[in-house]
Design a protein around this motif. Structure first.
Motif, PDB file in Angstrom:
ATOM      1  N   HIS A  37     -11.470-106.093  43.712  1.00  0.00           N
ATOM      2  CA  HIS A  37     -11.612-106.806  45.079  1.00  0.00           C
ATOM      3  C   HIS A  37     -11.081-108.364  44.751  1.00  0.00           C
ATOM      4  CE1 HIS A  37     -13.451-103.417  47.199  1.00  0.00           C
ATOM      5  NE2 HIS A  37     -14.053-103.511  45.971  1.00  0.00           N
ATOM      6  N   TRP A  38      -9.979-108.404  44.388  1.00  0.00           N
ATOM      7  CA  TRP A  38      -9.438-109.705  43.810  1.00  0.00           C
ATOM      8  C   TRP A  38      -9.492-110.927  44.987  1.00  0.00           C
ATOM      9  CZ3 TRP A  38      -9.948-110.702  38.806  1.00  0.00           C
ATOM     10  CH2 TRP A  38      -9.592-109.321  37.939  1.00  0.00           C
ATOM     11  N   ASP A  39      -8.907-110.417  46.403  1.00  0.00           N
ATOM     12  CA  ASP A  39      -8.926-111.323  47.138  1.00  0.00           C
ATOM     13  C   ASP A  39     -10.193-112.208  47.612  1.00  0.00           C
ATOM     14  OD1 ASP A  39      -6.319-110.667  47.507  1.00  0.00           O
ATOM     15  OD2 ASP A  39      -6.701-109.312  49.292  1.00  0.00           O
ATOM     16  N   LEU A  43     -11.246-115.870  46.685  1.00  0.00           N
ATOM     17  CA  LEU A  43     -11.702-116.820  47.711  1.00  0.00           C
ATOM     18  C   LEU A  43     -13.192-117.285  47.177  1.00  0.00           C
ATOM     19  CD1 LEU A  43     -10.953-114.575  50.865  1.00  0.00           C
ATOM     20  CD2 LEU A  43      -9.991-116.809  50.174  1.00  0.00           C
ATOM     21  N   ALA A  44     -13.924-116.629  46.959  1.00  0.00           N
ATOM     22  CA  ALA A  44     -15.334-116.984  46.248  1.00  0.00           C
ATOM     23  C   ALA A  44     -15.139-117.945  45.151  1.00  0.00           C
ATOM     24  CB  ALA A  44     -16.262-115.924  45.691  1.00  0.00           C
ATOM     25  N   ALA A  79      -1.818-116.042  39.554  1.00  0.00           N
ATOM     26  CA  ALA A  79      -1.545-117.340  38.627  1.00  0.00           C
ATOM     27  C   ALA A  79      -1.462-118.477  39.358  1.00  0.00           C
ATOM     28  CB  ALA A  79      -0.250-117.032  37.954  1.00  0.00           C
ATOM     29  N   ASP A  80      -1.019-118.580  40.592  1.00  0.00           N
ATOM     30  CA  ASP A  80      -0.916-119.911  41.414  1.00  0.00           C
ATOM     31  C   ASP A  80      -2.443-120.263  41.636  1.00  0.00           C
ATOM     32  OD1 ASP A  80       1.902-119.761  41.028  1.00  0.00           O
ATOM     33  OD2 ASP A  80       2.055-118.940  43.261  1.00  0.00           O
ATOM     34  N   HIS A  81      -3.251-119.176  42.026  1.00  0.00           N
ATOM     35  CA  HIS A  81      -4.546-119.729  42.317  1.00  0.00           C
ATOM     36  C   HIS A  81      -5.344-120.290  41.082  1.00  0.00           C
ATOM     37  CE1 HIS A  81      -3.937-117.196  45.924  1.00  0.00           C
ATOM     38  NE2 HIS A  81      -4.726-117.742  46.475  1.00  0.00           N
ATOM     39  N   THR A  82      -5.094-119.543  40.007  1.00  0.00           N
ATOM     40  CA  THR A  82      -5.659-120.012  38.690  1.00  0.00           C
ATOM     41  C   THR A  82      -5.311-121.673  38.243  1.00  0.00           C
ATOM     42  OG1 THR A  82      -6.001-117.728  38.251  1.00  0.00           O
ATOM     43  CG2 THR A  82      -6.291-119.386  36.425  1.00  0.00           C
TER      44      THR A  82
END
Length: 155
Positions: A37-39, A43-44, A79-82
């Motif tokens: 559940h990557w989304d 978010l967390a 990747a962008d989030h990381t």
């Protein structure tokens, strides 16, 4: 005959549980089961606190001239989030290796072993790894690398 370029020595850092606070009891079920559940996970983790001593080590190594690579079990699609989280915390890095699209069901040790092969193919030679999860630490050590386990990671 051309001589092969010498590999670049580097230090590898994991993200979740190593640089970013990760509550495995609260969030582990989102990414450690068969179904991911990557989304919800990202978010967390977007507001995850920085683990100060590991970040300090990373910055000191970079200041001393080390090449720093990030290696995480997070999917490449995130990747962008990381990268945004790393930049938000002013963490220096020279490359990032994430879970390949065809590795959704792979274990984290499998993901990290494959990433190591990619690093080597890209001309990097890790001499030190910092990670938290016991099974991944064992995998790095099984590849002949020195891996510092920065937190208990039996999950």
């Amino acid at each position: 005959m051309t001589q092969a370029a010498e590999a670049t020595p580097c230090v590898v850092f994991d993200v979740d549980g190593t640089l970013a606070e990760f509550d495995a009891e609260r969030l582990g079920h989102l990414v450690h089961g068969v179904e991911k559940h990557w989304d919800d996970f990202h978010l967390a983790m977007a507001d995850a606190a920085l683990i100060g001593p590991v970040a300090k080590l990373m910055r000191r190594l970079k200041e001393s001239g080390e090449t720093i690579l990030i290696c995480s079990g997070r999917p490449k699609g995130w990747a962008d989030h990381t990268i945004a989280w790393l930049r938000k915390h002013d963490l220096p890095f020279d490359g990032i290796y994430l879970r390949a699209e065809d590795q959704d069901e792979a274990t984290d040790p499998e993901v990290k072993r494959r990433a190591l092969k990619e690093m080597n193919a890209d001309g990097f030679e890790p001499w030190l790894v910092i990670d938290d999860r016991s099974s991944v630490v064992d995998a790095w050590r099984g590849e002949g690398l020195v891996c510092l386990q920065c937190a208990p990671g039996d999950f």
